[in-house]
Write an enzyme that holds these catalytic residues in place. Sequence first.
Site, PDB file in Angstrom:
ATOM      1  N   LYS A 119     -15.525 -20.300  13.923  1.00 32.46           N
ATOM      2  CA  LYS A 119     -16.406 -19.906  15.033  1.00 32.46           C
ATOM      3  C   LYS A 119     -15.630 -19.698  16.323  1.00 32.46           C
ATOM      4  O   LYS A 119     -15.992 -18.848  17.131  1.00 32.46           O
ATOM      5  CB  LYS A 119     -17.521 -20.934  15.228  1.00 32.46           C
ATOM      6  CG  LYS A 119     -18.576 -20.839  14.145  1.00 32.46           C
ATOM      7  CD  LYS A 119     -19.864 -21.523  14.532  1.00 32.46           C
ATOM      8  CE  LYS A 119     -20.930 -21.275  13.472  1.00 32.46           C
ATOM      9  NZ  LYS A 119     -21.903 -22.344  13.372  1.00 32.46           N
ATOM     10  N   LYS A 211     -19.514 -14.788   3.003  1.00 31.10           N
ATOM     11  CA  LYS A 211     -20.800 -15.488   3.008  1.00 31.10           C
ATOM     12  C   LYS A 211     -21.884 -14.643   3.693  1.00 31.10           C
ATOM     13  O   LYS A 211     -21.594 -13.985   4.692  1.00 31.10           O
ATOM     14  CB  LYS A 211     -20.591 -16.802   3.792  1.00 31.10           C
ATOM     15  CG  LYS A 211     -21.671 -17.819   3.653  1.00 31.10           C
ATOM     16  CD  LYS A 211     -21.310 -19.067   4.453  1.00 31.10           C
ATOM     17  CE  LYS A 211     -21.363 -18.814   5.945  1.00 31.10           C
ATOM     18  NZ  LYS A 211     -21.288 -20.018   6.771  1.00 31.10           N
ATOM     19  N   LYS A 214     -25.882 -14.948   9.563  1.00 37.43           N
ATOM     20  CA  LYS A 214     -26.681 -14.404  10.665  1.00 37.43           C
ATOM     21  C   LYS A 214     -25.850 -13.507  11.564  1.00 37.43           C
ATOM     22  O   LYS A 214     -26.370 -12.648  12.258  1.00 37.43           O
ATOM     23  CB  LYS A 214     -27.174 -15.548  11.579  1.00 37.43           C
ATOM     24  CG  LYS A 214     -28.040 -16.565  10.910  1.00 37.43           C
ATOM     25  CD  LYS A 214     -28.311 -17.760  11.835  1.00 37.43           C
ATOM     26  CE  LYS A 214     -28.932 -18.876  11.017  1.00 37.43           C
ATOM     27  NZ  LYS A 214     -29.389 -20.022  11.750  1.00 37.43           N
TER      28      LYS A 214
HETATM   29  P1  TYM Z   1     -27.145 -23.280   9.734  1.00 35.55           P
HETATM   30  O1  TYM Z   1     -28.202 -23.133  10.745  1.00 35.55           O
HETATM   31  O2  TYM Z   1     -25.929 -22.429   9.833  1.00 35.55           O
HETATM   32  O3  TYM Z   1     -27.725 -23.032   8.286  1.00 35.55           O
HETATM   33  C1  TYM Z   1     -28.889 -23.714   7.848  1.00 35.55           C
HETATM   34  C2  TYM Z   1     -28.760 -24.066   6.373  1.00 35.55           C
HETATM   35  O4  TYM Z   1     -28.566 -22.889   5.598  1.00 35.55           O
HETATM   36  C3  TYM Z   1     -27.430 -23.034   4.762  1.00 35.55           C
HETATM   37  N1  TYM Z   1     -26.782 -21.711   4.608  1.00 35.55           N
HETATM   38  C4  TYM Z   1     -26.505 -21.156   3.431  1.00 35.55           C
HETATM   39  N2  TYM Z   1     -26.703 -21.591   2.172  1.00 35.55           N
HETATM   40  C5  TYM Z   1     -26.319 -20.775   1.157  1.00 35.55           C
HETATM   41  N3  TYM Z   1     -25.740 -19.550   1.380  1.00 35.55           N
HETATM   42  C6  TYM Z   1     -25.516 -19.079   2.619  1.00 35.55           C
HETATM   43  N4  TYM Z   1     -24.975 -17.888   2.815  1.00 35.55           N
HETATM   44  C7  TYM Z   1     -25.910 -19.900   3.718  1.00 35.55           C
HETATM   45  N5  TYM Z   1     -25.849 -19.756   5.066  1.00 35.55           N
HETATM   46  C8  TYM Z   1     -26.389 -20.873   5.595  1.00 35.55           C
HETATM   47  C9  TYM Z   1     -26.520 -23.991   5.512  1.00 35.55           C
HETATM   48  O5  TYM Z   1     -25.595 -24.616   4.650  1.00 35.55           O
HETATM   49  C10 TYM Z   1     -27.531 -24.972   6.082  1.00 35.55           C
HETATM   50  O6  TYM Z   1     -27.879 -25.953   5.127  1.00 35.55           O
HETATM   51  N6  TYM Z   1     -24.649 -27.420  10.996  1.00 35.55           N
HETATM   52  C11 TYM Z   1     -25.858 -26.930  10.348  1.00 35.55           C
HETATM   53  C12 TYM Z   1     -27.139 -27.421  10.999  1.00 35.55           C
HETATM   54  C13 TYM Z   1     -27.249 -28.905  11.174  1.00 35.55           C
HETATM   55  C14 TYM Z   1     -27.494 -29.846  10.149  1.00 35.55           C
HETATM   56  C15 TYM Z   1     -27.578 -31.124  10.812  1.00 35.55           C
HETATM   57  C16 TYM Z   1     -27.635 -29.745   8.770  1.00 35.55           C
HETATM   58  C17 TYM Z   1     -27.191 -29.576  12.345  1.00 35.55           C
HETATM   59  N7  TYM Z   1     -27.383 -30.913  12.141  1.00 35.55           N
HETATM   60  C18 TYM Z   1     -27.793 -32.280  10.086  1.00 35.55           C
HETATM   61  C19 TYM Z   1     -27.868 -30.933   8.050  1.00 35.55           C
HETATM   62  C20 TYM Z   1     -27.941 -32.179   8.716  1.00 35.55           C
HETATM   63  C21 TYM Z   1     -25.855 -25.417  10.415  1.00 35.55           C
HETATM   64  O7  TYM Z   1     -25.195 -24.829  11.214  1.00 35.55           O
HETATM   65  O8  TYM Z   1     -26.720 -24.829   9.587  1.00 35.55           O
END
Ligand code: TYM
Length: 349
Positions: A119, A211, A214
């Site tokens: 990032k 991957k 967004k």
């Molecule tokens: P974020 O917002 O990027 O993504 C949310 C969830 O979607 C999953 N994900 C995917 N799974 C499969 N294939 C993909 N291409 C894909 N893109 C995204 C992510 O693995 C995630 O589960 N850091 C986290 C948010 C967070 C969080 C937490 C998660 C903040 N605090 C505590 C669990 C527990 C994040 O950026 O997710």
Amino acid sequence: MAAFQERVFSGVQPTGNLHLGNYLGAIKRFVELQDRYECIYCVVDLHAITQPVSVWGGPKELASNIREVTAAFIACGIDPKAHIVFNQSQVHEHAELAWIFNCIARMGWLNRMTQFKEKAGKDRENASVGLYAYPCLMAADILAYRATHVPVGEDQKQHLELTRDIAQKFNNDFAERIAELGYTDGFFPLTEPLISGPATRVMSLRDGTKKMSKSDPSDYSRINLTDDADAIAQKFRKAKTDPHPLPADEKELEKRPEAENLVGIYAALADKTPADVLREFGGAQFSTFKNALVDLSVAKLGPIGGEMKRLAQDPGYIDGVLADGAGRAQVIAAPVLQAVKDIVGFVRR
Ligand code: TYM
């Protein structure tokens, strides 16, 4: 005090364009876990602002994205009455515990985080301090509820390992005090990641080695949860493939990233395994398989997108869900934070 009460926590960032990866890797799993666990699902708005304003769009967009992720949770089948749905910034315990974890985590640990490197890109000097400390806030999200299970996609695995390292170091550094206060198994649980199924890493429709994300500039790289039937059909029909028919054998699939991705998506949407899908479509041309994939996706995602649009008309309802959830989340998090402060040695009022 004996073993930890089982509890699920997970979060999704409100940074726009919720896509099929978010759904299959995370939100669909959140829904399934509701029957077995007490679940807490959070819209992590404090995490969203770790990126430059240009990425999350500014104050109006942030508010609307927070409501959109909440609507997606509900539209996908999360029950905000039986479980807890809220946005992170309404529960100040997250930020406060994150500060304490900033003082537990080591620079060396954070320096190894691949998501920070991705990032921040080449201009690391210009990344926010918040982006660097991001995993400590994520650990605080989870451990403020002493959550035992965290469903996420594959890309969050390293952050969950760090969460365990923080919990363990806290338990060790304050072991004596923790035992004095009557906690026999340490204060924080070593949280288990729940990463399984055929879609833990959904890939871009334009490039099977990247991957689905967004932030990809091409909207054709992803299926958004709000895409209508035409958009879904067009994106899958244009999705990159190779010239061969689908194999019958899973081993063959490993060498063909685009085919593997589409088969994984189909399997996850149909609640099947990739082997089941190959039994049905092995030997078929991609055109045949893509038609079936479009029909399945429209049948599964159409109602979700429709419900999200309906909920978008009722921000008052969404804000009510978030306020109610935040209140109930705080009832759990506040005593945990107070106990942490007692363990560390802060003097109370
Ligand atoms: P974020 O917002 O990027 O993504 C949310 C969830 O979607 C999953 N994900 C995917 N799974 C499969 N294939 C993909 N291409 C894909 N893109 C995204 C992510 O693995 C995630 O589960 N850091 C986290 C948010 C967070 C969080 C937490 C998660 C903040 N605090 C505590 C669990 C527990 C994040 O950026 O997710």
